[in-house]
Design an enzyme around this catalytic site. Structure first.
Site, PDB file in Angstrom:
ATOM      1  N   ASP A  11      -2.516   8.437  -6.536  1.00  0.00           N
ATOM      2  CA  ASP A  11      -3.046   9.540  -6.798  1.00  0.00           C
ATOM      3  C   ASP A  11      -2.384  10.669  -6.110  1.00  0.00           C
ATOM      4  OD1 ASP A  11      -2.849   8.269  -3.833  1.00  0.00           O
ATOM      5  OD2 ASP A  11      -4.608  10.067  -3.348  1.00  0.00           O
ATOM      6  N   ASP A  16       3.134  10.268  -2.921  1.00  0.00           N
ATOM      7  CA  ASP A  16       2.863   9.550  -4.136  1.00  0.00           C
ATOM      8  C   ASP A  16       3.843   9.649  -4.643  1.00  0.00           C
ATOM      9  OD1 ASP A  16      -0.172   8.553  -4.443  1.00  0.00           O
ATOM     10  OD2 ASP A  16       0.260  10.714  -3.270  1.00  0.00           O
ATOM     11  N   VAL A 124      -1.370   2.982  -3.887  1.00  0.00           N
ATOM     12  CA  VAL A 124      -0.765   3.526  -3.170  1.00  0.00           C
ATOM     13  C   VAL A 124      -1.677   5.020  -2.665  1.00  0.00           C
ATOM     14  CG1 VAL A 124       1.672   3.481  -2.390  1.00  0.00           C
ATOM     15  CG2 VAL A 124       0.516   5.446  -4.242  1.00  0.00           C
ATOM     16  N   GLN A 227      -0.094  18.841   7.487  1.00  0.00           N
ATOM     17  CA  GLN A 227       0.040  17.772   9.137  1.00  0.00           C
ATOM     18  C   GLN A 227       0.236  18.370   9.890  1.00  0.00           C
ATOM     19  OE1 GLN A 227      -0.461  14.257   8.843  1.00  0.00           O
ATOM     20  NE2 GLN A 227      -0.376  13.918   6.601  1.00  0.00           N
ATOM     21  N   HIS A 239       3.661   7.559   3.996  1.00  0.00           N
ATOM     22  CA  HIS A 239       2.966   6.912   3.989  1.00  0.00           C
ATOM     23  C   HIS A 239       3.200   6.142   2.500  1.00  0.00           C
ATOM     24  CE1 HIS A 239       0.662   8.285   6.411  1.00  0.00           C
ATOM     25  NE2 HIS A 239       0.354  10.391   5.968  1.00  0.00           N
ATOM     26  N   ASP A 240       3.107   6.518   1.432  1.00  0.00           N
ATOM     27  CA  ASP A 240       2.919   5.690   0.416  1.00  0.00           C
ATOM     28  C   ASP A 240       4.869   5.295   0.442  1.00  0.00           C
ATOM     29  OD1 ASP A 240       0.166   6.166   0.144  1.00  0.00           O
ATOM     30  OD2 ASP A 240       1.360   8.436  -1.471  1.00  0.00           O
TER      31      ASP A 240
END
Length: 313
Positions: A11, A16, A124, A227, A239-240
């Site tokens: 997404d 991503d 993800v 962040q 993260h992903d």
């Protein structure tokens, strides 16, 4: 080296885009297709973002649009982190790249059914596409080699005190996936927050250069700001991208097998991944949960992928 065949379900989304960049370039990964889901922003925006990244980096992999809404809950987006477009920061050339006409869920089902059981799904974002595919054609379940996903946490959430965004965005879909019996690997916040991308890391990727170094810088400088403003972090976690790191070399990430259940009851724990870390429920483990990551190895891997986009001619 065995190439892991994967479908990347995402997404886009800043992290991503980093996962896409790594998956498309590393020789250990055979990226078959990219499926797009609503999540960080609405589907019309995440699709454009995915196509923009593919065009910028010349990623010649088919892109499919999927579920525009969660299965049950009212839609939410993460514009506080990813901005109005879902990928604020980079400026892209006018978009000429187009998505395939086939729906992402149909692509997932058809590709798995025609396979030898050697394809790994790498979702993800919210799990809407994966869950709908499982419900539409349960015969895909034994065809899935593994699902390596980013989502959840065994500690604190980031969208509510209990829930991580991807799971909270479609808890019912996550419930379908976590009860599917397919081998699961979960990269939750406890692990992914260890990949905070500091200004030093951004400078390192800028020095590496090329179109991916430029894109990495534009992307992560934006998330550095959001962040810090939202969570007080010294940079944006990617993260992903940890899912791609795990697929390239699982030895870089320590995991623990646990029973994981998604809370779909309304209330303060809606969307929580309840991880039985101590085994007190006595239920068989259904998920390998990421605990720690070798960050020196990980950033070296990211840099290797960034350098892979530099044209030598």
């Amino acid at each position: 080296m065995e190439k892991r065949k994967i479908i990347l379900d995402c997404d886009p989304g800043h992290d991503d885009a980093i996962a896409m960049m790594m998956a498309a370039k590393h020789p250990a990964i055979d990226l078959l297709g990219i499926t797009i889901v609503a999540g960080n922003q609405t589907l019309d925006k995440t699709l454009i973002n995915g196509l923009n990244v593919c065009q910028k980096l010349e990623i010649n992999v088919p892109v499919y649009a999927g579920m525009p809404q969660p299965i049950m809950r009212q839609q939410i987006v993460a514009d506080n982190i990813h901005g109005e477009t879902g990928l604020d920061g980079p400026v892209f050339e006018p978009l000429t790249r187009q998505a395939e006409s086939t729906h992402a869920v149909k692509y997932i089902i058809d590709t798995l059914m025609a396979s030898d059981g050697d394809i790994t799904l790498v979702p993800v974002g919210p799990l809407s596409n994966i869950a709908v595919a499982m419900r539409m054609q349960p015969a895909i379940l034994p065809k899935i080699r593994e699902i390596v996903l980013m989502g959840g946490a065994y500690g604190t959430g980031n969208f509510t005190p209990s829930a991580e965004f991807n799971i909270f965005a479609d808890p019912e879909a996550a419930r379908v996936v976590f009860t599917s019996g397919v081998p699961l690997v979960m990269m939750g916040l406890d692990l992914t927050n260890q990949t905070v991308c500091t200004p030093d890391v951004i400078a390192r990727m800028e020095r590496a250069g090329g179109p991916a170094g430029e894109l990495f810088s534009d992307i992560m400088n934006f998330t550095l700001k959001t962040q810090f403003e939202n969570y007080g972090l010294a940079g944006g976690p990617v993260h992903d991208a940890t899912c791609i790191g795990y697929l390239i070399n699982p030895d870089g990430i320590k995991t623990q097998e646990m029973y994981v259940e998604v809370d779909v009851n309304s209330g303060p724990c809606y969307g929580r991944t309840v991880c039985d870390e101590l085994g007190v429920l006595g239920k068989p483990a259904n998920t390998k949960v990421g605990i720690t990551i070798d960050t020196d190895w990980f950033w070296g891997l990211v840099e290797e992928c960034v350098r892979g986009y530099i044209k030598t001619h």
